[in-house]
Design a protein around this motif. Sequence first.
Motif, PDB file in Angstrom:
ATOM      1  N   GLU A 109     -12.368 -12.135  23.905  1.00 58.15           N
ATOM      2  CA  GLU A 109     -11.205 -11.680  23.205  1.00 58.15           C
ATOM      3  C   GLU A 109     -11.208 -11.631  21.682  1.00 58.15           C
ATOM      4  OE1 GLU A 109      -8.610 -14.694  24.839  1.00 58.15           O
ATOM      5  OE2 GLU A 109      -8.689 -14.094  26.794  1.00 58.15           O
ATOM      6  N   LEU A 110     -12.219 -12.797  21.072  1.00 64.29           N
ATOM      7  CA  LEU A 110     -12.289 -12.620  19.632  1.00 64.29           C
ATOM      8  C   LEU A 110     -12.899 -11.502  19.129  1.00 64.29           C
ATOM      9  CD1 LEU A 110     -12.542 -14.400  16.948  1.00 64.29           C
ATOM     10  CD2 LEU A 110     -14.859 -15.059  17.832  1.00 64.29           C
ATOM     11  N   LYS A 111     -13.894 -10.936  19.980  1.00 65.16           N
ATOM     12  CA  LYS A 111     -14.554  -9.555  19.819  1.00 65.16           C
ATOM     13  C   LYS A 111     -13.399  -8.427  19.625  1.00 65.16           C
ATOM     14  CE  LYS A 111     -19.228 -10.381  21.064  1.00 65.16           C
ATOM     15  NZ  LYS A 111     -20.323 -10.245  22.000  1.00 65.16           N
ATOM     16  N   LYS A 112     -12.739  -8.482  20.660  1.00 58.25           N
ATOM     17  CA  LYS A 112     -11.613  -7.480  20.546  1.00 58.25           C
ATOM     18  C   LYS A 112     -10.599  -7.871  19.493  1.00 58.25           C
ATOM     19  CE  LYS A 112     -11.011  -6.749  25.645  1.00 58.25           C
ATOM     20  NZ  LYS A 112     -10.024  -7.020  26.793  1.00 58.25           N
ATOM     21  N   ALA A 113     -10.437  -8.879  19.228  1.00 56.20           N
ATOM     22  CA  ALA A 113      -9.419  -9.014  18.088  1.00 56.20           C
ATOM     23  C   ALA A 113     -10.004  -8.735  16.585  1.00 56.20           C
ATOM     24  CB  ALA A 113      -8.962 -10.583  17.893  1.00 56.20           C
ATOM     25  N   GLN A 114     -11.271  -8.985  16.636  1.00 57.55           N
ATOM     26  CA  GLN A 114     -12.033  -8.544  15.348  1.00 57.55           C
ATOM     27  C   GLN A 114     -12.135  -7.129  14.965  1.00 57.55           C
ATOM     28  OE1 GLN A 114     -15.805 -10.736  15.508  1.00 57.55           O
ATOM     29  NE2 GLN A 114     -15.048 -12.511  14.653  1.00 57.55           N
ATOM     30  N   SER A 115     -12.364  -6.324  16.216  1.00 56.58           N
ATOM     31  CA  SER A 115     -12.327  -4.906  16.250  1.00 56.58           C
ATOM     32  C   SER A 115     -11.057  -4.241  15.933  1.00 56.58           C
ATOM     33  CB  SER A 115     -13.120  -4.373  17.381  1.00 56.58           C
ATOM     34  OG  SER A 115     -12.268  -4.442  18.712  1.00 56.58           O
TER      35      SER A 115
END
Length: 117
Positions: A109-115
């Motif tokens: 979820e964090l990676k999705k939010a960052q991308s």
Amino acid sequence: MLQLSYQSPQVTAVPVQRAAAREDQDGPWHTEAVCRRDEAGLFFAPSKEPTAARLSREEAAKRVCARCPVLVQCREHALLQPEPYGVWGGLTAAERRVVLARRRRQDIELKKAQSAA
């Protein structure tokens, strides 16, 4: 353990000292663990242990963990290794799998939010 040394035609045995635990691997936290003074059988299941006995043993192990000054370090060790058996840091193997799954979901979820940003 012995190391053989070929200094002359005769073979001599030279004792080899064991290397100290590396701090980045095991670290010194385990020397302070309360469980070092308890029987290992409390923290690891015997084969074919009945469910009621397993639950009772795990609760007893968790009580030991609850009073341990290195509970957090032990738990993180078990999550990073990951340790597949036993009670570590107050968590059973099944509880550790849940924590690891939760961490993986949070990372995704964090990676999705960052991308997306």
